[in-house]
Design an enzyme around this catalytic site. Structure first.
Site, PDB file in Angstrom:
ATOM      1  N   GLY A  35       0.792  -1.225   0.000  1.00 35.47           N
ATOM      2  CA  GLY A  35       0.000   0.000   0.000  1.00 35.47           C
ATOM      3  C   GLY A  35       0.827   1.278   0.000  1.00 35.47           C
ATOM      4  O   GLY A  35       0.284   2.384   0.017  1.00 35.47           O
ATOM      5  N   SER A  36       2.151   1.130  -0.036  1.00 30.28           N
ATOM      6  CA  SER A  36       3.009   2.338  -0.016  1.00 30.28           C
ATOM      7  C   SER A  36       2.928   3.089  -1.346  1.00 30.28           C
ATOM      8  O   SER A  36       3.264   4.272  -1.417  1.00 30.28           O
ATOM      9  CB  SER A  36       4.467   1.969   0.302  1.00 30.28           C
ATOM     10  OG  SER A  36       4.967   1.053  -0.656  1.00 30.28           O
ATOM     11  N   GLY A  37       2.516   2.389  -2.407  1.00 30.18           N
ATOM     12  CA  GLY A  37       2.376   3.046  -3.713  1.00 30.18           C
ATOM     13  C   GLY A  37       3.306   2.495  -4.787  1.00 30.18           C
ATOM     14  O   GLY A  37       3.385   3.070  -5.878  1.00 30.18           O
ATOM     15  N   SER A  39       3.223  -0.128  -6.900  1.00 33.35           N
ATOM     16  CA  SER A  39       2.616  -0.487  -8.196  1.00 33.35           C
ATOM     17  C   SER A  39       2.114   0.761  -8.913  1.00 33.35           C
ATOM     18  O   SER A  39       2.345   0.925 -10.118  1.00 33.35           O
ATOM     19  CB  SER A  39       1.427  -1.433  -7.996  1.00 33.35           C
ATOM     20  OG  SER A  39       1.847  -2.591  -7.374  1.00 33.35           O
ATOM     21  N   SER A 106       9.762  -6.720  -1.112  1.00 33.06           N
ATOM     22  CA  SER A 106      11.185  -7.076  -0.932  1.00 33.06           C
ATOM     23  C   SER A 106      11.684  -6.600   0.434  1.00 33.06           C
ATOM     24  O   SER A 106      12.502  -5.680   0.513  1.00 33.06           O
ATOM     25  CB  SER A 106      12.044  -6.529  -2.082  1.00 33.06           C
ATOM     26  OG  SER A 106      11.764  -5.193  -2.392  1.00 33.06           O
TER      27      SER A 106
HETATM   28  N1  LIG Z   1       1.254 -11.855   4.244  1.00 27.91           N
HETATM   29  C1  LIG Z   1       1.427 -10.941   3.288  1.00 27.91           C
HETATM   30  N2  LIG Z   1       2.381  -9.983   3.443  1.00 27.91           N
HETATM   31  C2  LIG Z   1       2.538  -9.075   2.472  1.00 27.91           C
HETATM   32  N3  LIG Z   1       1.823  -9.016   1.319  1.00 27.91           N
HETATM   33  C3  LIG Z   1       0.858  -9.960   1.128  1.00 27.91           C
HETATM   34  C4  LIG Z   1       0.628 -10.943   2.111  1.00 27.91           C
HETATM   35  N4  LIG Z   1      -0.393 -11.727   1.647  1.00 27.91           N
HETATM   36  C5  LIG Z   1      -0.748 -11.264   0.452  1.00 27.91           C
HETATM   37  N5  LIG Z   1      -0.001 -10.195   0.127  1.00 27.91           N
HETATM   38  C6  LIG Z   1      -0.102  -9.510  -1.177  1.00 27.91           C
HETATM   39  O1  LIG Z   1       1.087  -9.869  -1.886  1.00 27.91           O
HETATM   40  C7  LIG Z   1       1.778  -8.725  -2.330  1.00 27.91           C
HETATM   41  C8  LIG Z   1       3.274  -8.751  -1.913  1.00 27.91           C
HETATM   42  O2  LIG Z   1       3.956  -9.599  -2.753  1.00 27.91           O
HETATM   43  P1  LIG Z   1       5.512  -9.408  -2.943  1.00 27.91           P
HETATM   44  O3  LIG Z   1       5.922 -10.452  -3.917  1.00 27.91           O
HETATM   45  O4  LIG Z   1       5.798  -8.000  -3.290  1.00 27.91           O
HETATM   46  O5  LIG Z   1       6.075  -9.726  -1.481  1.00 27.91           O
HETATM   47  S1  LIG Z   1       7.568 -10.036  -1.030  1.00 27.91           S
HETATM   48  O6  LIG Z   1       8.453  -9.103  -1.740  1.00 27.91           O
HETATM   49  O7  LIG Z   1       7.880 -11.429  -1.384  1.00 27.91           O
HETATM   50  O8  LIG Z   1       7.578  -9.833   0.425  1.00 27.91           O
HETATM   51  C9  LIG Z   1       1.148  -7.538  -1.644  1.00 27.91           C
HETATM   52  O9  LIG Z   1       1.012  -6.612  -2.701  1.00 27.91           O
HETATM   53  P2  LIG Z   1       1.344  -5.069  -2.536  1.00 27.91           P
HETATM   54  O10 LIG Z   1       0.226  -4.569  -1.690  1.00 27.91           O
HETATM   55  O11 LIG Z   1       1.274  -4.581  -3.964  1.00 27.91           O
HETATM   56  O12 LIG Z   1       2.692  -4.863  -1.945  1.00 27.91           O
HETATM   57  C10 LIG Z   1      -0.174  -8.019  -1.113  1.00 27.91           C
HETATM   58  O13 LIG Z   1      -1.206  -7.653  -1.986  1.00 27.91           O
HETATM   59  N1  LIG Z   2       0.704   9.904  -3.510  1.00 29.29           N
HETATM   60  C1  LIG Z   2       0.371   8.632  -3.754  1.00 29.29           C
HETATM   61  N2  LIG Z   2       1.284   7.806  -4.307  1.00 29.29           N
HETATM   62  C2  LIG Z   2       0.966   6.502  -4.548  1.00 29.29           C
HETATM   63  N3  LIG Z   2      -0.240   5.947  -4.280  1.00 29.29           N
HETATM   64  C3  LIG Z   2      -1.185   6.748  -3.741  1.00 29.29           C
HETATM   65  C4  LIG Z   2      -0.913   8.114  -3.444  1.00 29.29           C
HETATM   66  N4  LIG Z   2      -2.023   8.661  -2.909  1.00 29.29           N
HETATM   67  C5  LIG Z   2      -2.944   7.687  -2.862  1.00 29.29           C
HETATM   68  N5  LIG Z   2      -2.455   6.526  -3.361  1.00 29.29           N
HETATM   69  C6  LIG Z   2      -3.215   5.263  -3.450  1.00 29.29           C
HETATM   70  O1  LIG Z   2      -2.579   4.326  -2.568  1.00 29.29           O
HETATM   71  C7  LIG Z   2      -2.712   3.013  -3.089  1.00 29.29           C
HETATM   72  C8  LIG Z   2      -1.332   2.407  -3.239  1.00 29.29           C
HETATM   73  O2  LIG Z   2      -1.481   1.062  -3.657  1.00 29.29           O
HETATM   74  P1  LIG Z   2      -0.419   0.296  -4.519  1.00 29.29           P
HETATM   75  O3  LIG Z   2       0.099   1.150  -5.620  1.00 29.29           O
HETATM   76  O4  LIG Z   2      -1.047  -1.017  -4.899  1.00 29.29           O
HETATM   77  O5  LIG Z   2       0.757   0.080  -3.466  1.00 29.29           O
HETATM   78  P2  LIG Z   2       1.761  -1.137  -3.323  1.00 29.29           P
HETATM   79  O6  LIG Z   2       2.049  -1.649  -4.726  1.00 29.29           O
HETATM   80  O7  LIG Z   2       2.959  -0.553  -2.666  1.00 29.29           O
HETATM   81  O8  LIG Z   2       1.048  -2.152  -2.492  1.00 29.29           O
HETATM   82  C9  LIG Z   2      -3.438   3.129  -4.436  1.00 29.29           C
HETATM   83  O9  LIG Z   2      -4.790   2.883  -4.237  1.00 29.29           O
HETATM   84  C10 LIG Z   2      -3.186   4.594  -4.816  1.00 29.29           C
HETATM   85  O10 LIG Z   2      -4.192   5.120  -5.646  1.00 29.29           O
END
Ligand SMILES: Nc1ncnc2c1ncn2[C@@H]1O[C@H](COP(=O)(O)OS(=O)(=O)O)[C@@H](OP(=O)(O)O)[C@H]1O
Ligand SMILES: Nc1ncnc2c1ncn2[C@@H]1O[C@H](COP(=O)(O)OP(=O)(O)O)[C@@H](O)[C@H]1O
EC number: 2.7.1.25
Length: 197
Positions: A35-37, A39, A106
């Protein structure tokens, strides 16, 4: 472990491929909490690079886990293997001449360093998407933090699984309350100022 294997040196190589594409291949490695952004920003950044005529490929956590890493979960061991495979793929794509963007949590420094060490010195650019846990949890775009807090998901990064912040990333992207487009612009400018694009 395979034995009796010998490396073939081909005449068309990274240098010739990069020359014909007219760019310097590299990996822009985005790391940060869920959720940090990562993707969102990698997608916007790739669009900007594409508009500039760069040849790119974006490797994204959720997508890679549908295929190449579909057999892996979220134990520390599986995360290490996940990043190992992705690093090797990123290396192949760099060898093909591309600018590679990656968007994986990562969480471990040694694994990010593993990818760094597979590449030449200036080919690995670590970008720390430094969005605080509170903000990520508030965004919760996939509802996963809610599930992690209720115990429905175990080993969730930042809750009950570790995240090691990068010790010396090439680019540190601190959180600011702004649109994703503005953050992507800020990232693009930081990379440009540092001569990393
Ligand atoms: N337990 C747990 N911890 C973290 N994340 C979880 C978990 N289960 C499912 N997800 C989903 O998988 C995405 C993270 O996958 P990654 O391959 O980036 O993870 S890692 O680098 O191997 O730690 C991550 O996506 P992002 O939100 O885009 O980071 C989640 O949607
Ligand atoms: N300044 C910003 N930069 C990146 N994402 C943002 C920002 N403000 C709000 N968002 C929202 O935060 C969420 C980030 O999700 P995502 O890109 O999937 O993060 P991650 O890949 O790190 O899990 C998205 O829903 C995006 O629209």
């Amino acid at each position: 472990m395979a034995t009796n294997i010998v490396w073939h040196k081909h005449e068309i190589n990274k240098t010739t491929r990069a020359e014909s594409l007219g760019q310097k291949p590299r990996v822009l490695w985005l790391t940060g909490l869920s959720g940090s952004g990562k993707s969102t920003l990698a997608n916007l950044l790739e669009k900007k690079l594409h508009e500039q005529g760069k040849h790119t490929y974006l490797l994204d956590g959720d997508n890679v886990r549908h295929g190449l890493c579909g057999d892996l979960g979220f134990s520390d061991k599986d995360r290490v293997e996940n990043i190992r495979r992705i690093s090797e793929v990123a290396k192949l794509f760099v060898d093909s001449g591309l600018v590679v963007l990656t968007a994986f949590i990562s969480p471990f420094q040694t694994d990010r360093d593993f990818c760094r060490n597979l590449l030449a010195e200036d080919e690995f650019i670590e970008v720390f998407v430094d969005t605080p846990l509170e903000v990520c949890e508030q965004r919760d775009p996939k509802g996963l933090y809610k599930k992690a807090r209720s115990g429905e998901i175990k080993h969730f990064t930042g809750i009950d699984s570790a995240y090691e912040a990068p010790s010396s990333p090439e680019v540190h992207l601190p959180y600011q309350e702004e649109s994703a487009e503005d953050t992507a612009e800020r990232l693009f400018n930081l990379l440009t100022e540092k001569g990393l694009l």
